[in-house]
Design a protein around this motif. Structure first.
Motif, PDB file in Angstrom:
ATOM      1  N   ALA A  64       0.842  -1.205   0.000  1.00  0.00           N
ATOM      2  CA  ALA A  64       0.000   0.000   0.000  1.00  0.00           C
ATOM      3  C   ALA A  64       0.875   1.253   0.000  1.00  0.00           C
ATOM      4  CB  ALA A  64      -0.919  -0.010   1.225  1.00  0.00           C
ATOM      5  N   LYS A  65       1.966   1.207   0.780  1.00  0.00           N
ATOM      6  CA  LYS A  65       2.896   2.350   0.829  1.00  0.00           C
ATOM      7  C   LYS A  65       3.514   2.585  -0.540  1.00  0.00           C
ATOM      8  CE  LYS A  65       5.103   2.784   5.300  1.00  0.00           C
ATOM      9  NZ  LYS A  65       6.233   2.255   6.030  1.00  0.00           N
ATOM     10  N   LYS A  66       3.867   1.497  -1.200  1.00  0.00           N
ATOM     11  CA  LYS A  66       4.512   1.594  -2.511  1.00  0.00           C
ATOM     12  C   LYS A  66       3.551   2.237  -3.524  1.00  0.00           C
ATOM     13  CE  LYS A  66       6.700  -1.449  -5.807  1.00  0.00           C
ATOM     14  NZ  LYS A  66       6.988  -2.823  -6.162  1.00  0.00           N
ATOM     15  N   VAL A  67       2.296   1.805  -3.475  1.00  0.00           N
ATOM     16  CA  VAL A  67       1.296   2.359  -4.395  1.00  0.00           C
ATOM     17  C   VAL A  67       1.097   3.845  -4.111  1.00  0.00           C
ATOM     18  CG1 VAL A  67      -1.144   2.265  -5.060  1.00  0.00           C
ATOM     19  CG2 VAL A  67       0.129   0.145  -4.737  1.00  0.00           C
ATOM     20  N   ALA A  68       1.040   4.198  -2.810  1.00  0.00           N
ATOM     21  CA  ALA A  68       0.848   5.608  -2.432  1.00  0.00           C
ATOM     22  C   ALA A  68       2.019   6.444  -2.938  1.00  0.00           C
ATOM     23  CB  ALA A  68       0.728   5.717  -0.906  1.00  0.00           C
ATOM     24  N   ARG A  69       3.239   5.910  -2.798  1.00  0.00           N
ATOM     25  CA  ARG A  69       4.436   6.629  -3.271  1.00  0.00           C
ATOM     26  C   ARG A  69       4.371   6.847  -4.775  1.00  0.00           C
ATOM     27  NH1 ARG A  69       8.010   3.661  -0.083  1.00  0.00           N
ATOM     28  NH2 ARG A  69       8.417   2.269  -1.826  1.00  0.00           N
ATOM     29  N   ALA A  70       3.965   5.802  -5.487  1.00  0.00           N
ATOM     30  CA  ALA A  70       3.898   5.884  -6.953  1.00  0.00           C
ATOM     31  C   ALA A  70       2.847   6.905  -7.372  1.00  0.00           C
ATOM     32  CB  ALA A  70       3.579   4.509  -7.533  1.00  0.00           C
ATOM     33  N   ASN A  71       1.709   6.909  -6.678  1.00  0.00           N
ATOM     34  CA  ASN A  71       0.644   7.883  -7.000  1.00  0.00           C
ATOM     35  C   ASN A  71       1.099   9.310  -6.746  1.00  0.00           C
ATOM     36  OD1 ASN A  71      -1.069   5.939  -7.844  1.00  0.00           O
ATOM     37  ND2 ASN A  71      -2.160   5.730  -5.889  1.00  0.00           N
ATOM     38  N   ALA A  72       1.805   9.507  -5.617  1.00  0.00           N
ATOM     39  CA  ALA A  72       2.301  10.840  -5.258  1.00  0.00           C
ATOM     40  C   ALA A  72       3.279  11.328  -6.337  1.00  0.00           C
ATOM     41  CB  ALA A  72       2.980  10.814  -3.897  1.00  0.00           C
ATOM     42  N   GLN A  73       4.121  10.421  -6.798  1.00  0.00           N
ATOM     43  CA  GLN A  73       5.092  10.779  -7.828  1.00  0.00           C
ATOM     44  C   GLN A  73       4.377  11.182  -9.109  1.00  0.00           C
ATOM     45  OE1 GLN A  73       7.809   7.563  -8.394  1.00  0.00           O
ATOM     46  NE2 GLN A  73       9.320   8.449  -7.002  1.00  0.00           N
ATOM     47  N   LYS A  74       3.316  10.445  -9.451  1.00  0.00           N
ATOM     48  CA  LYS A  74       2.542  10.730 -10.660  1.00  0.00           C
ATOM     49  C   LYS A  74       1.932  12.126 -10.584  1.00  0.00           C
ATOM     50  CE  LYS A  74       0.709   6.517 -12.221  1.00  0.00           C
ATOM     51  NZ  LYS A  74      -0.453   5.670 -12.040  1.00  0.00           N
ATOM     52  N   GLN A  75       1.376  12.439  -9.401  1.00  0.00           N
ATOM     53  CA  GLN A  75       0.738  13.753  -9.220  1.00  0.00           C
ATOM     54  C   GLN A  75       1.747  14.886  -9.324  1.00  0.00           C
ATOM     55  OE1 GLN A  75      -1.413  13.400  -5.588  1.00  0.00           O
ATOM     56  NE2 GLN A  75      -3.137  12.406  -6.573  1.00  0.00           N
TER      57      GLN A  75
END
Ligand SMILES: [Zn+2]
Ligand SMILES: [Zn+2]
Length: 338
Positions: free
Chosen positions: A325-336
Motif C-alpha cells: 500500500a505504501k509503494k502504491v501511495a508513493r507511486a501515486n504521489a510521484q505521478k501527481q
C-alpha cells in the motif's frame, strides 16, 4: 500420511503448513543446548550430507586430474557439463518423475493444488512450463554453472589462489566448511535482492519468475546472467584461503540445492510414515508474492531484519500488504507531482 494434521487446505485445494517457518533459534535463545543439538542435526542432515556425498563422488571419480585442468580446454569443460547435466537429470528428474508425473502422493502437502502440466501459458516456450524450464535449465542454468566451475578448478589447478591443506589448516577449513550455508544464504540474498531492482528484474530475473507455481525444473531455469552470478557464490573460495573440495561443495549447494525452494511440496513422503522436509515454503511464497523472502531459511535472517519476511502467517500477510500500500501511495504521489 494425513497432511491435515500438519496444515490446512483452502477452498482451491492449496495446502499451507500450520507451523510457520521460524528464523534460526539462536538469534533469540543462543544458550539452549538442546536446541543447538537439534539445530546442528538439521543443519547437516539430510541435504548437506547429500551435497557432500555428491561432492566426494565428483572428487574421487569424476573430476579430471589436476594436470589436465591446468589448461583450459573444451574437452574437460564438456565432460563436466555432461556430468552436471546427468547429475541434475537424475536428482531433479527423480523428484519430477515420482511426485509430478506419477503423482505418488497426489496433492498431499502440495502448496498449490494445480500441477504445472495442467496450466499451459504463453509465457513459456511451447506453452509448457515443464518443457520451457527443462530446456532453459540445460541451455542457461547448467551451462553457466559449468563455466563457473571450470574457471574455479583452473584457478586452483594453477595455484592462482590459496589452496590450503587439511593437514596444515584443519580448524580453519572445518570452520569454513560449516560456514558454507551461511555464505550461500547471504550471497543469495544480496544477488537476489539486486536482481529485483525493476530494470534488472525486467531484463534478467523475470524469466525465473515466469514459474509462479514452481516445480523441480524451475529451479535452474534462470537467465544466463542470473545463473552465472548465482553460482558465482564460489568466488568466495577464491578470495578467502580455501580448498577446492569446499569450493566444489559450495557450488553443489547452489546447483543441486536450487531444487529445495522449488519442490512445491512441504514434505516428500518416502514411506507410509516417514517424510523428507523440503524447506520449500518460504521460496514458494516468494514465487507467489514476488517481493518477500529474498533469502533462505532464516539462518542469517536478512528478510526479517529488512522487513521482507513472510512466513505465511496473517501477520506476515499484513506486513506485506502494508508495504505494498505504501509503494502504491508513493507511486501515486510521484505521478501527481510530475
Ligand atoms: Zn525460485
Ligand atoms: Zn525472485
Amino acid at each position: 500420511m494425513d497432511d491435515l494434521q500438519f496444515g490446512t487446505r483452502n477452498k482451491r485445494g492449496d495446502w499451507a503448513p500450520k507451523a510457520h517457518p521460524q528464523i534460526a533459534f539462536f538469534w533469540s535463545n543462543p544458550f539452549d543446548l538442546t536446541k543447538w543439538v537439534k539445530f546442528l542435526i538439521g543443519y547437516v542432515w539430510p541435504w548437506n550430507v547429500f551435497h557432500m556425498a555428491v561432492t566426494l563422488l565428483y572428487w574421487r571419480y569424476l573430476l579430471p586430474d589436476w594436470e589436465t585442468m591446468k589448461t583450459l580446454s573444451w574437452s574437460w569443460a564438456l565432460w563436466l557439463y555432461a556430468v552436471n547435466g546427468i547429475g541434475i537429470f537424475l536428482m531433479y528428474g527423480a523428484i519430477e518423475f515420482f511426485y509430478y508425473w506419477k503423482r505418488r502422493q497426489g496433492t498431499r502437502f502440495k502448496y498449490n493444488a494445480k500441477f504445472p502440466a495442467e496450466q499451459p501459458s504463453d509465457v513459456f516456450w511451447f506453452k509448457s512450463q515443464n518443457i520451457d524450464n527443462f530446456i532453459k535449465s540445460y541451455v542457461y542454468g547448467i551451462a553457466m554453472w559449468t563455466l563457473v566451475e571450470v574457471f574455479m578448478l583452473w584457478c586452483f589447478a594453477n595455484h592462482y589462489v590459496y589452496w590450503l591443506n587439511w593437514s596444515e589448516h584443519p580448524y580453519w577449513l572445518t570452520f569454513l566448511m560449516f560456514m558454507t550455508p551461511v555464505i550461500h544464504e547471504v550471497n543469495f540474498f544480496v544477488i537476489h535482492r539486486t536482481i529485483h531492482i525493476p530494470i534488472l528484474y525486467k531484463w534478467i530475473h523475470s524469466l525465473h519468475h515466469n514459474s509462479v507455481n514452481p516445480s523441480p525444473w524451475s529451479s535452474l531455469s534462470m537467465h544466463p546472467v542470473e545463473t552465472f552470478v548465482y553460482h558465482g557464490v564460489v568466488w568466495w573460495h577464491l578470495i578467502l584461503p580455501s580448498n577446492p573440495l569446499i569450493a566444489l561443495f559450495q557450488l553443489h549447494m547452489a546447483g543441486y540445492g536450487a531444487i529445495n525452494g522449488h519442490i512445491g511440496f512441504d514434505k516428500l513422503e518416502i514411506t507410509e510414515d516417514t517424510a523428507l522436509d523440503s524447506h520449500a515454503y518460504l521460496h514458494y511464497l516468494h514465487h507467489k508474492y514476488f517481493e518477500v523472502n529474498y533469502g533462505g531459511d532464516g539462518l542469517i535472517p536478512l528478510d526479517k531484519w529488512l522487513g521482507t519476511w513472510h512466513d505465511g502467517s496473517k501477520e506476515g500477510q499484513a506486513m506485506m500488504d502494508a508495504r505494498y500500500a505504501k509503494k502504491v501511495a508513493r507511486a501515486n504521489a510521484q505521478k501527481q507531482n510530475s
